[in-house]
Design a protein around this motif. Structure first.
Motif, PDB file in Angstrom:
ATOM      1  N   THR A  41       0.849  -1.189   0.000  1.00 55.55           N
ATOM      2  CA  THR A  41       0.000   0.000   0.000  1.00 55.55           C
ATOM      3  C   THR A  41       0.890   1.246   0.000  1.00 55.55           C
ATOM      4  O   THR A  41       2.103   1.160   0.195  1.00 55.55           O
ATOM      5  CB  THR A  41      -0.860   0.034   1.274  1.00 55.55           C
ATOM      6  OG1 THR A  41       0.022   0.138   2.397  1.00 55.55           O
ATOM      7  CG2 THR A  41      -1.686  -1.245   1.411  1.00 55.55           C
ATOM      8  N   LEU A  42       0.274   2.408  -0.183  1.00 59.20           N
ATOM      9  CA  LEU A  42       1.021   3.665  -0.099  1.00 59.20           C
ATOM     10  C   LEU A  42       1.533   3.875   1.329  1.00 59.20           C
ATOM     11  O   LEU A  42       2.567   4.507   1.531  1.00 59.20           O
ATOM     12  CB  LEU A  42       0.139   4.845  -0.524  1.00 59.20           C
ATOM     13  CG  LEU A  42       0.001   5.056  -2.037  1.00 59.20           C
ATOM     14  CD1 LEU A  42      -0.726   6.369  -2.314  1.00 59.20           C
ATOM     15  CD2 LEU A  42       1.370   5.087  -2.731  1.00 59.20           C
ATOM     16  N   LYS A  43       0.806   3.327   2.301  1.00 54.39           N
ATOM     17  CA  LYS A  43       1.246   3.418   3.698  1.00 54.39           C
ATOM     18  C   LYS A  43       2.562   2.645   3.878  1.00 54.39           C
ATOM     19  O   LYS A  43       3.475   3.122   4.544  1.00 54.39           O
ATOM     20  CB  LYS A  43       0.165   2.800   4.594  1.00 54.39           C
ATOM     21  CG  LYS A  43      -0.145   3.606   5.836  1.00 54.39           C
ATOM     22  CD  LYS A  43      -1.352   3.043   6.551  1.00 54.39           C
ATOM     23  CE  LYS A  43      -1.132   3.101   8.057  1.00 54.39           C
ATOM     24  NZ  LYS A  43      -2.308   2.641   8.807  1.00 54.39           N
ATOM     25  N   ASP A  44       2.641   1.460   3.246  1.00 55.39           N
ATOM     26  CA  ASP A  44       3.888   0.687   3.298  1.00 55.39           C
ATOM     27  C   ASP A  44       5.027   1.473   2.644  1.00 55.39           C
ATOM     28  O   ASP A  44       6.144   1.503   3.147  1.00 55.39           O
ATOM     29  CB  ASP A  44       3.731  -0.654   2.546  1.00 55.39           C
ATOM     30  CG  ASP A  44       2.699  -1.564   3.191  1.00 55.39           C
ATOM     31  OD1 ASP A  44       2.489  -1.451   4.410  1.00 55.39           O
ATOM     32  OD2 ASP A  44       2.081  -2.366   2.463  1.00 55.39           O
TER      33      ASP A  44
ATOM     34  N   TYR B  38       1.644  11.416   0.230  1.00 55.58           N
ATOM     35  CA  TYR B  38       0.458  11.714  -0.601  1.00 55.58           C
ATOM     36  C   TYR B  38       0.618  13.071  -1.268  1.00 55.58           C
ATOM     37  O   TYR B  38       0.389  13.231  -2.465  1.00 55.58           O
ATOM     38  CB  TYR B  38      -0.822  11.721   0.255  1.00 55.58           C
ATOM     39  CG  TYR B  38      -1.119  10.392   0.912  1.00 55.58           C
ATOM     40  CD1 TYR B  38      -0.729   9.184   0.336  1.00 55.58           C
ATOM     41  CD2 TYR B  38      -1.786  10.335   2.140  1.00 55.58           C
ATOM     42  CE1 TYR B  38      -0.979   7.971   0.950  1.00 55.58           C
ATOM     43  CE2 TYR B  38      -2.044   9.116   2.763  1.00 55.58           C
ATOM     44  CZ  TYR B  38      -1.640   7.939   2.164  1.00 55.58           C
ATOM     45  OH  TYR B  38      -1.893   6.741   2.774  1.00 55.58           O
TER      46      TYR B  38
ATOM     47  N   ALA C  82       5.263   4.719   2.296  1.00 57.95           N
ATOM     48  CA  ALA C  82       5.645   5.845   3.155  1.00 57.95           C
ATOM     49  C   ALA C  82       6.634   5.367   4.228  1.00 57.95           C
ATOM     50  O   ALA C  82       7.658   6.011   4.480  1.00 57.95           O
ATOM     51  CB  ALA C  82       4.410   6.473   3.790  1.00 57.95           C
ATOM     52  N   ALA C  83       6.342   4.217   4.836  1.00 58.78           N
ATOM     53  CA  ALA C  83       7.224   3.682   5.883  1.00 58.78           C
ATOM     54  C   ALA C  83       8.590   3.341   5.298  1.00 58.78           C
ATOM     55  O   ALA C  83       9.631   3.648   5.879  1.00 58.78           O
ATOM     56  CB  ALA C  83       6.591   2.446   6.521  1.00 58.78           C
TER      57      ALA C  83
ATOM     58  N   ALA D 205       6.146  10.643   6.454  1.00 65.08           N
ATOM     59  CA  ALA D 205       4.783  10.559   6.981  1.00 65.08           C
ATOM     60  C   ALA D 205       3.856  10.289   5.796  1.00 65.08           C
ATOM     61  O   ALA D 205       4.144  10.724   4.676  1.00 65.08           O
ATOM     62  CB  ALA D 205       4.413  11.859   7.676  1.00 65.08           C
ATOM     63  N   HIS D 206       2.747   9.578   6.029  1.00 65.65           N
ATOM     64  CA  HIS D 206       1.832   9.267   4.928  1.00 65.65           C
ATOM     65  C   HIS D 206       1.425  10.533   4.197  1.00 65.65           C
ATOM     66  O   HIS D 206       1.418  10.597   2.975  1.00 65.65           O
ATOM     67  CB  HIS D 206       0.548   8.581   5.421  1.00 65.65           C
ATOM     68  CG  HIS D 206       0.784   7.529   6.441  1.00 65.65           C
ATOM     69  ND1 HIS D 206      -0.174   7.067   7.296  1.00 65.65           N
ATOM     70  CD2 HIS D 206       1.910   6.842   6.733  1.00 65.65           C
ATOM     71  CE1 HIS D 206       0.343   6.160   8.093  1.00 65.65           C
ATOM     72  NE2 HIS D 206       1.606   6.007   7.767  1.00 65.65           N
ATOM     73  N   GLU D 207       1.063  11.562   5.005  1.00 58.81           N
ATOM     74  CA  GLU D 207       0.572  12.818   4.422  1.00 58.81           C
ATOM     75  C   GLU D 207       1.636  13.418   3.505  1.00 58.81           C
ATOM     76  O   GLU D 207       1.318  13.915   2.428  1.00 58.81           O
ATOM     77  CB  GLU D 207       0.213  13.823   5.519  1.00 58.81           C
ATOM     78  CG  GLU D 207      -0.847  13.334   6.510  1.00 58.81           C
ATOM     79  CD  GLU D 207      -0.313  12.295   7.502  1.00 58.81           C
ATOM     80  OE1 GLU D 207       0.930  12.231   7.690  1.00 58.81           O
ATOM     81  OE2 GLU D 207      -1.118  11.525   8.060  1.00 58.81           O
TER      82      GLU D 207
END
Lengths: 200, 200
Positions: free
Chosen positions: B158-161, B174, B163-164, B169-171
């Motif tokens: 995912t985009l969350k993965d 994005y 970002a990590a 930060a996710h924001e």
């Protein structure tokens, strides 16, 4: 831990040296891997290029570092290697190296063990980079590298090297160490840091 | 690339599974290594403790990850492993694993190759963390992970993965992707990012 400790006398005898000028290419993506390179002097960077030729750095190898280990198991390099300064490298030719590794399981186990230790060290460094506060990054470094009693850490290089390893500006590291010393958390010694008390 | 691809049928047959509750310990520093653990479900963290019991995280292992490979070559664990959530792990017992690796040079070479690829991947991630600008970090990721023509990148999670992995930060991720898309540098697709033109 030296990255080349596991090399046997046979393999060492097959090594050759090569000198490069700053900006000179050691190998190019797509070429057939020649073997394992160890940096003797200077710096070599591994890069991949985007469509406009802009570099993404994969590794910046300094003296004692080995580069492109994975190419030993591949039929082509996946990146370019370029000298970032005047540099000398030692080449352990691929055919001799692989023949020795296949002939001698103990040697291959030692090679695997070195790679496994590197994986652990690199994962730990990456985890440390997830820590935002400079002081907590230093504390992480101290905890991971402390002697068995948790009382002191021997520094392997200069404070400048340490700053680079921690991903901090030199000034930020100096400031953080000074603040920690002022608070009685650490004491600076010659080539070492003593841990006086743990963070609360 | 799966970290456990090189495992032979013989070794796989010797594996056992174990479930842990959140906070439960898988192993402790100083204990004799049991073997190689693969995380099946949940998360396991490897930590070293300072004198006050504060944790420094060495690795946060997620499903598919292998942990503490170096302990295969060591007589004692150098860290604690604790379940960060309810978790299931698969254990490949050390004696069976080492016996197979010593018996089968091809298997040991495959194990070494996997470790060498991991070393390269981890070095690249560390280099990326030296880049300050979020956009340049994303560009570095795209350049390194682009297909052969340099035109698209398939996202593995995912985009969350992502970002990590990028240490953002996710924001921030994005926002950066949206800005790059608005500038015509990339185009977002389902599970992939197309690279429209390179950075100037």
């Amino acid at each position: 831990m030296h990255q080349i400790d596991w090399i046997s006398a046979n393999i060492a005898a097959s090594a050759t040296q090569r000198s490069l000028k700053a900006g000179q290419s050691l190998f190019r993506a797509g070429a057939r891997p020649a073997g394992l390179y160890e940096v003797v002097q200077g710096k070599i960077r591994l890069v991949r290029l985007d469509r406009s030729g802009r570099e993404a750095v994969l590794q910046l190898a300094a003296p004692g570092d080995v580069l492109a280990e994975a190419s030993l198991f591949s039929s082509a390099y996946h990146c370019d290697a370029i000298a970032s300064s005047e540099a000398t490298v030692r080449l352990y030719p691929k055919s001799a190296l692989l023949a020795e590794l296949e002939r001698d399981p103990k040697l291959l186990l030692a090679f695997s063990a070195m790679l496994a230790r590197q994986v652990m060290t690199l994962r730990t460094r990456l985890e440390r980079r997830n820590i935002h506060s400079a002081r907590d990054r230093v504390r992480h470094y101290l905890t991971v590298n402390a002697d068995a009693k948790g009382r002191s850490v021997t520094l392997r290089g200069t404070l400048k090297d340490l700053a680079a390893e921690l991903g901090l500006a030199h000034e930020a590291l100096y400031r953080t160490l000074a603040a920690m010393a002022a608070d009685g958390e650490i004491e600076r010694g010659k080539g070492q840091i003593r841990i006086l008390r743990s963070a609360v």
